[in-house]
Design a protein around this motif. Sequence first.
Motif, PDB file in Angstrom:
ATOM      1  N   UNK A 193      59.783 -12.365  14.798  1.00 34.10           N
ATOM      2  CA  UNK A 193      59.154 -12.452  13.478  1.00 34.10           C
ATOM      3  C   UNK A 193      59.897 -13.397  12.542  1.00 34.10           C
ATOM      4  N   UNK A 194      59.346 -13.513  11.306  1.00 35.27           N
ATOM      5  CA  UNK A 194      59.895 -14.437  10.324  1.00 35.27           C
ATOM      6  C   UNK A 194      61.372 -14.177  10.091  1.00 35.27           C
ATOM      7  N   UNK A 195      62.126 -15.252   9.925  1.00 29.25           N
ATOM      8  CA  UNK A 195      63.571 -15.162   9.754  1.00 29.25           C
ATOM      9  C   UNK A 195      63.963 -15.746   8.397  1.00 29.25           C
ATOM     10  N   UNK A 196      65.268 -15.853   8.203  1.00 25.25           N
ATOM     11  CA  UNK A 196      65.785 -16.414   6.955  1.00 25.25           C
ATOM     12  C   UNK A 196      65.815 -17.936   6.978  1.00 25.25           C
ATOM     13  N   UNK A 197      65.152 -18.532   7.945  1.00 30.39           N
ATOM     14  CA  UNK A 197      65.095 -19.988   8.033  1.00 30.39           C
ATOM     15  C   UNK A 197      64.377 -20.535   6.800  1.00 30.39           C
ATOM     16  N   UNK A 240      68.772 -14.765  18.175  1.00 29.61           N
ATOM     17  CA  UNK A 240      68.256 -14.515  19.530  1.00 29.61           C
ATOM     18  C   UNK A 240      66.863 -15.109  19.675  1.00 29.61           C
ATOM     19  N   UNK A 241      66.716 -16.038  20.608  1.00 34.04           N
ATOM     20  CA  UNK A 241      65.416 -16.622  20.933  1.00 34.04           C
ATOM     21  C   UNK A 241      65.245 -16.526  22.447  1.00 34.04           C
ATOM     22  N   UNK A 242      64.246 -15.805  22.941  1.00 33.26           N
ATOM     23  CA  UNK A 242      64.075 -15.659  24.390  1.00 33.26           C
ATOM     24  C   UNK A 242      63.695 -16.980  25.051  1.00 33.26           C
ATOM     25  N   UNK A 279      54.452   0.378  23.778  1.00 31.73           N
ATOM     26  CA  UNK A 279      55.329  -0.348  24.697  1.00 31.73           C
ATOM     27  C   UNK A 279      56.798  -0.062  24.397  1.00 31.73           C
ATOM     28  N   UNK A 280      57.124   0.064  23.114  1.00 28.19           N
ATOM     29  CA  UNK A 280      58.509   0.327  22.735  1.00 28.19           C
ATOM     30  C   UNK A 280      58.911   1.767  23.031  1.00 28.19           C
ATOM     31  N   UNK A 281      58.129   2.715  22.515  1.00 26.59           N
ATOM     32  CA  UNK A 281      58.482   4.133  22.653  1.00 26.59           C
ATOM     33  C   UNK A 281      58.269   4.648  24.077  1.00 26.59           C
ATOM     34  N   UNK A 282      57.054   4.460  24.606  1.00 28.68           N
ATOM     35  CA  UNK A 282      56.760   4.966  25.948  1.00 28.68           C
ATOM     36  C   UNK A 282      57.493   4.163  27.011  1.00 28.68           C
ATOM     37  N   UNK A 301      63.638  -3.542  22.588  1.00 31.41           N
ATOM     38  CA  UNK A 301      64.374  -4.153  21.480  1.00 31.41           C
ATOM     39  C   UNK A 301      63.611  -5.332  20.892  1.00 31.41           C
ATOM     40  N   UNK A 302      62.976  -6.120  21.741  1.00 30.79           N
ATOM     41  CA  UNK A 302      62.278  -7.320  21.266  1.00 30.79           C
ATOM     42  C   UNK A 302      61.040  -6.959  20.448  1.00 30.79           C
ATOM     43  N   UNK A 303      60.311  -5.948  20.876  1.00 33.49           N
ATOM     44  CA  UNK A 303      59.104  -5.535  20.152  1.00 33.49           C
ATOM     45  C   UNK A 303      59.443  -4.818  18.851  1.00 33.49           C
ATOM     46  N   UNK A 304      60.596  -4.195  18.795  1.00 31.61           N
ATOM     47  CA  UNK A 304      61.013  -3.537  17.567  1.00 31.61           C
ATOM     48  C   UNK A 304      61.118  -2.033  17.713  1.00 31.61           C
ATOM     49  N   UNK A 305      61.875  -1.445  16.812  1.00 29.65           N
ATOM     50  CA  UNK A 305      62.063   0.001  16.787  1.00 29.65           C
ATOM     51  C   UNK A 305      60.722   0.692  16.550  1.00 29.65           C
ATOM     52  N   UNK A 306      60.487   1.781  17.269  1.00 29.14           N
ATOM     53  CA  UNK A 306      59.210   2.487  17.155  1.00 29.14           C
ATOM     54  C   UNK A 306      58.901   2.951  15.753  1.00 29.14           C
ATOM     55  N   UNK A 307      59.904   3.468  15.030  1.00 31.75           N
ATOM     56  CA  UNK A 307      59.661   3.960  13.671  1.00 31.75           C
ATOM     57  C   UNK A 307      59.293   2.815  12.723  1.00 31.75           C
TER      58      UNK A 307
END
Length: 378
Positions: free
Chosen positions: A116-120, A134-136, A301-304, A339-345
């Motif tokens: 997602x958007x960064x501080x760039x 981190x860039x995959x 995808x993140x939680x399950x 981790x890449x998709x983000x925290x479930x909460x």
Amino acid sequence: MDFTPTQEQTAARELAARIFGDLSTHERLTAAGTDSDAELWKALCEAGLPAAVEDIGLLGLVLLLEEQGRTTAQVPFAASCVYGLLAVSAHGSARQRERLLPGIADGSVVVTGALPATAVRGGVPGGLSGVVPFVPWLRDATHVLVADGEHRLWLVRTADARCEPVESTAPWSAGRLTLDATPAERLGGADAYAYADADACADACADACDETYEDVLATARTAFAGLQAGVCAGSVARAVAHTNTREQFGRPLAVKQGVQLRAADAHLDTEAIRVTAYEAAWRRDEGLDHAAHALTAAWWASEAGHRVVHAGQHLHGGTGADLEHPVHRHFLWGRQLEAYLGCGSELLQELGETIVQGETEREAERWTEAETEGEGDA
């Protein structure tokens, strides 16, 4: 909703399954280490699979990424198709499409994304400035699609930026991207929006930036959820094979109720990831709103995904703790995707905000329609 694959999607999926199955073997993955498999990437491109994504759509791409996930194939397939082919074909200018799409299709151009958007900081004299930790698949990429703090999307050549290797949980050939007044090209071109009125131009550009950014982000979430569905399916398949052949006290582990329940839960979680990814992809292909559905797929995808890859490793017993065992790769990929998709909460909070915003906009539209009808009656 109809998730039944077309003949073209089915044929592409079968071809992908065959190539991944033949070339993404345990021995080849071990030899590759943390790098991508150049021979496998070449085979995929020669078979025309990246090029086919433009025709089979996001749902077709999700089907292909499932096959990649099953074998944890180390290629930049998801990144280049999402941040490159789909983003440029949907939002690039005519000149950008003409220049980049042929190379993306044949694999000579590899695009990854800093989203997602960064501080760039974007749009400053000289280009972009900032750091993306981190860039995959940055080590494989020729271009990076970078989102700045104002949700504007820029194409940056990796040759013009500083790219440093970063080791990640899964072997994604990742890197750290440093931009220091780096030349960048606006996705869609510098003159994509032109208005005589300066205020109207600013508002229209901001809205267009948000719409483009949200579409690319939702597309990425959907695609990587599809990849997670494949990773989980591969983990469950390995667990089933192991528990059916491994015996304890003269009986297969698979006959034990506790093992069956754990495997059944993992299977249902995998199906939930798959069906939510299919729905989000289908909606995008049909031109329907898909932001909330992409968030739903990402949350599953993140939680399950976390639960499934832990279950797959647990069902292997002590063998699952072996770092060289194939099931451990599924564990690493599952955790990396989580981790890449983000925290479930966090995803759940964003989903709630998206739903509330949609309801607010629909309510405003109803009020506007009611007022218009009232003026007409008067």
